[in-house]
Scaffold this motif. Sequence first.
Motif, PDB file in Angstrom:
ATOM      1  N   PHE A  45       0.857  -1.193   0.000  1.00 36.34           N
ATOM      2  CA  PHE A  45       0.000   0.000   0.000  1.00 36.34           C
ATOM      3  C   PHE A  45       0.892   1.241   0.000  1.00 36.34           C
ATOM      4  N   THR A  46       0.570   2.222  -0.845  1.00 31.64           N
ATOM      5  CA  THR A  46       1.406   3.402  -1.011  1.00 31.64           C
ATOM      6  C   THR A  46       1.183   4.426   0.097  1.00 31.64           C
ATOM      7  N   VAL A  47       2.301   4.903   0.657  1.00 37.48           N
ATOM      8  CA  VAL A  47       2.268   5.969   1.660  1.00 37.48           C
ATOM      9  C   VAL A  47       3.184   7.093   1.179  1.00 37.48           C
ATOM     10  N   PHE A  48       2.636   8.298   1.053  1.00 36.28           N
ATOM     11  CA  PHE A  48       3.419   9.454   0.632  1.00 36.28           C
ATOM     12  C   PHE A  48       4.002  10.158   1.860  1.00 36.28           C
ATOM     13  N   VAL A  49       5.315  10.419   1.800  1.00 35.18           N
ATOM     14  CA  VAL A  49       6.037  11.014   2.927  1.00 35.18           C
ATOM     15  C   VAL A  49       6.742  12.281   2.440  1.00 35.18           C
ATOM     16  N   PRO A  50       6.363  13.459   2.945  1.00 32.66           N
ATOM     17  CA  PRO A  50       7.027  14.687   2.487  1.00 32.66           C
ATOM     18  C   PRO A  50       8.455  14.787   3.024  1.00 32.66           C
ATOM     19  N   ASP A  51       9.293  15.493   2.302  1.00 31.63           N
ATOM     20  CA  ASP A  51      10.669  15.791   2.746  1.00 31.63           C
ATOM     21  C   ASP A  51      11.459  14.527   3.057  1.00 31.63           C
ATOM     22  N   ALA A  52      11.290  13.519   2.214  1.00 33.31           N
ATOM     23  CA  ALA A  52      12.017  12.266   2.421  1.00 33.31           C
ATOM     24  C   ALA A  52      12.704  11.871   1.118  1.00 33.31           C
TER      25      ALA A  52
ATOM     26  N   GLU B  76      14.851   9.061  -1.378  1.00 30.49           N
ATOM     27  CA  GLU B  76      14.893   7.636  -1.717  1.00 30.49           C
ATOM     28  C   GLU B  76      15.991   6.933  -0.918  1.00 30.49           C
ATOM     29  N   GLY B  77      15.657   5.777  -0.342  1.00 36.93           N
ATOM     30  CA  GLY B  77      16.594   4.995   0.452  1.00 36.93           C
ATOM     31  C   GLY B  77      16.593   5.339   1.931  1.00 36.93           C
ATOM     32  N   GLU B  78      15.901   6.398   2.303  1.00 34.36           N
ATOM     33  CA  GLU B  78      15.863   6.836   3.692  1.00 34.36           C
ATOM     34  C   GLU B  78      14.850   6.010   4.485  1.00 34.36           C
ATOM     35  N   ARG B  79      15.208   5.636   5.721  1.00 31.17           N
ATOM     36  CA  ARG B  79      14.256   5.010   6.647  1.00 31.17           C
ATOM     37  C   ARG B  79      13.795   6.067   7.636  1.00 31.17           C
ATOM     38  N   VAL B  80      12.476   6.279   7.675  1.00 33.77           N
ATOM     39  CA  VAL B  80      11.956   7.355   8.517  1.00 33.77           C
ATOM     40  C   VAL B  80      10.773   6.857   9.337  1.00 33.77           C
ATOM     41  N   GLU B  81      10.627   7.465  10.502  1.00 36.71           N
ATOM     42  CA  GLU B  81       9.430   7.218  11.310  1.00 36.71           C
ATOM     43  C   GLU B  81       8.369   8.222  10.889  1.00 36.71           C
ATOM     44  N   VAL B  82       7.152   7.729  10.644  1.00 36.45           N
ATOM     45  CA  VAL B  82       6.085   8.604  10.170  1.00 36.45           C
ATOM     46  C   VAL B  82       4.823   8.398  11.001  1.00 36.45           C
ATOM     47  N   GLU B  83       3.944   9.387  10.908  1.00 39.08           N
ATOM     48  CA  GLU B  83       2.589   9.275  11.471  1.00 39.08           C
ATOM     49  C   GLU B  83       1.601   9.447  10.329  1.00 39.08           C
ATOM     50  N   ILE B  84       0.681   8.484  10.184  1.00 38.60           N
ATOM     51  CA  ILE B  84      -0.318   8.551   9.120  1.00 38.60           C
ATOM     52  C   ILE B  84      -1.324   9.650   9.441  1.00 38.60           C
ATOM     53  N   GLU B  85      -1.533  10.548   8.457  1.00 41.51           N
ATOM     54  CA  GLU B  85      -2.454  11.674   8.669  1.00 41.51           C
ATOM     55  C   GLU B  85      -3.800  11.475   7.983  1.00 41.51           C
ATOM     56  N   ASP B  86      -3.795  10.931   6.767  1.00 43.99           N
ATOM     57  CA  ASP B  86      -5.038  10.815   5.998  1.00 43.99           C
ATOM     58  C   ASP B  86      -4.953   9.564   5.139  1.00 43.99           C
ATOM     59  N   VAL B  87      -6.034   8.775   5.125  1.00 41.66           N
ATOM     60  CA  VAL B  87      -6.048   7.512   4.393  1.00 41.66           C
ATOM     61  C   VAL B  87      -7.114   7.565   3.310  1.00 41.66           C
ATOM     62  N   LYS B  88      -6.724   7.274   2.077  1.00 37.81           N
ATOM     63  CA  LYS B  88      -7.617   7.160   0.937  1.00 37.81           C
ATOM     64  C   LYS B  88      -7.718   5.688   0.546  1.00 37.81           C
ATOM     65  N   PRO B  89      -8.638   5.356  -0.377  1.00 40.10           N
ATOM     66  CA  PRO B  89      -8.773   3.940  -0.751  1.00 40.10           C
ATOM     67  C   PRO B  89      -7.487   3.311  -1.268  1.00 40.10           C
ATOM     68  N   ASN B  90      -6.655   4.077  -1.980  1.00 40.77           N
ATOM     69  CA  ASN B  90      -5.484   3.486  -2.632  1.00 40.77           C
ATOM     70  C   ASN B  90      -4.150   4.017  -2.141  1.00 40.77           C
ATOM     71  N   PHE B  91      -4.157   4.987  -1.243  1.00 38.43           N
ATOM     72  CA  PHE B  91      -2.908   5.539  -0.732  1.00 38.43           C
ATOM     73  C   PHE B  91      -3.175   6.325   0.544  1.00 38.43           C
ATOM     74  N   ALA B  92      -2.079   6.689   1.226  1.00 31.92           N
ATOM     75  CA  ALA B  92      -2.199   7.465   2.463  1.00 31.92           C
ATOM     76  C   ALA B  92      -1.151   8.565   2.467  1.00 31.92           C
ATOM     77  N   PHE B  93      -1.426   9.642   3.212  1.00 31.26           N
ATOM     78  CA  PHE B  93      -0.470  10.715   3.420  1.00 31.26           C
ATOM     79  C   PHE B  93       0.044  10.620   4.853  1.00 31.26           C
ATOM     80  N   ALA B  94       1.353  10.793   5.003  1.00 32.59           N
ATOM     81  CA  ALA B  94       1.962  10.738   6.328  1.00 32.59           C
ATOM     82  C   ALA B  94       2.802  11.984   6.554  1.00 32.59           C
ATOM     83  N   LYS B  95       3.115  12.256   7.814  1.00 35.41           N
ATOM     84  CA  LYS B  95       4.097  13.296   8.137  1.00 35.41           C
ATOM     85  C   LYS B  95       5.254  12.642   8.879  1.00 35.41           C
ATOM     86  N   ARG B  96       6.409  13.226   8.756  1.00 36.68           N
ATOM     87  CA  ARG B  96       7.572  12.707   9.456  1.00 36.68           C
ATOM     88  C   ARG B  96       7.361  12.856  10.958  1.00 36.68           C
TER      89      ARG B  96
END
Length: 251
Positions: free
Chosen positions: A220-227, A229-249
């Motif tokens: 399932f796709t999660v979009f992470v701002p200010d991240a 490629e290759g980075e491992r980050v801790e995120v908090e899910i902010e908004d969930v859609k049927p096919n993807f979610a938005f997270a913040k660092r």
Amino acid sequence: MAGKDEYYNKAKQQGYRSRAAYKLQQLDEMEDLFSHGDSVVDLGAAPGGWLQVASERVGTGTVVGVDLQRIDDLDGVETIKGDMTNERTRERVIKRVGEADVVLSDMAPNMTGEYSLDQARSLHLARQAFETALELLAPGGDFVTKVFEGRDVDALREDMEAEFEYVRTTSPKASRDESSEIYMIAKGFLTAPVEAGDRLTVEVEGRGSEGDGVAKVEGFTVFVPDAEEGERVEVEIEDVKPNFAFAKRAD
């Protein structure tokens, strides 16, 4: 004609089995419930007014009505005699439909005249319909249920909001002025492996078209701002859609 109204008379003239057909037409006009080719399951479908409308709207799609009462045959509609709270009935519906695009319920209790009891029974039926919808709906599917206004309706709405993109409560014009019924329309069934508020660690696999990092959680796709490629980050899910979610660092 005592006890009759314009929608009753209109239904007789236009060949609908109940005045409730116009409620579903109006709900569809409000929230665009049906598309051509959809699969629809109507719970507590007798006498069939909602089945008629659903069949008209989905064309070559599949429409299945379920009720303990017998439903007279309708062209292009399949009916199943049974109780949706019964596992065997649910299995029959799932076998016939697979996943439904829309689940409907216009069920109402046998009225006692004692409002608190009737309202509690109405809420129970709406919850049963909701739980059934969770089993039947395809990702992104829609659910409509009737309930009488009163105690614990807000709690039901909150539970529905946790499972759908959004929930709207309304009363169509075809409802009688004196009626306490409302309809809850839930759009965009969420089947994501994450929920708003979840905290987790993800690995950014790429960049999206808007520049956000893209991570995957069980595919399932999660979009992470200010991240990057290759980075491992801790995120908090902010908004969930049927096919993807938005997270913040969150690191």
